[in-house]
Design a protein around this motif. Sequence first.
Motif, PDB file in Angstrom:
ATOM      1  N   ASN A  71       1.444   9.482  -7.017  1.00 21.76           N
ATOM      2  CA  ASN A  71       0.798   8.334  -7.644  1.00 21.76           C
ATOM      3  C   ASN A  71      -0.620   8.704  -8.062  1.00 21.76           C
ATOM      4  OD1 ASN A  71       3.086   6.807  -7.020  1.00 21.76           O
ATOM      5  ND2 ASN A  71       2.208   6.009  -5.131  1.00 21.76           N
ATOM      6  N   ASN A  80       3.585   1.474  -2.436  1.00 24.41           N
ATOM      7  CA  ASN A  80       4.246   2.771  -2.481  1.00 24.41           C
ATOM      8  C   ASN A  80       5.722   2.644  -2.123  1.00 24.41           C
ATOM      9  OD1 ASN A  80       4.080   5.583  -3.022  1.00 24.41           O
ATOM     10  ND2 ASN A  80       4.065   6.006  -0.835  1.00 24.41           N
ATOM     11  N   ASN A  83       7.380   1.163  -5.127  1.00 18.66           N
ATOM     12  CA  ASN A  83       7.493   2.188  -6.154  1.00 18.66           C
ATOM     13  C   ASN A  83       8.635   3.152  -5.815  1.00 18.66           C
ATOM     14  OD1 ASN A  83       6.690   3.609  -8.505  1.00 18.66           O
ATOM     15  ND2 ASN A  83       5.416   4.981  -7.293  1.00 18.66           N
TER      16      ASN A  83
END
Length: 95
Positions: A71, A80, A83
């Motif tokens: 990232n 996160n 994601n």
Amino acid sequence: MSKEGKILSLTIPTYNRAGYLKRLLDSISRQAIEVSSYLEIIIIDNASTDNTVEVVNDFINKVPFAKFIKNDSNLGMDGNFKNALNLHLLNISGC
């Protein structure tokens, strides 16, 4: 490499845990090559400031079918994980 036949996906979100990540990836690398046709590995780094990138690059040298995503900025733990899940879902859907 085709996604067909993949029955196990390891999606590993991480942030500043290079030591623990190295232990995990060392364990995986001993077994991954044997099952590479059935396995996908995706490591997602949440803009770590430690040596996570070096640890992952060493792993990819041993297990070249692994994917690494870093990232650009820290998304927070929840961001996160979200994601990682989204990238995993996109990967299995073939989008």
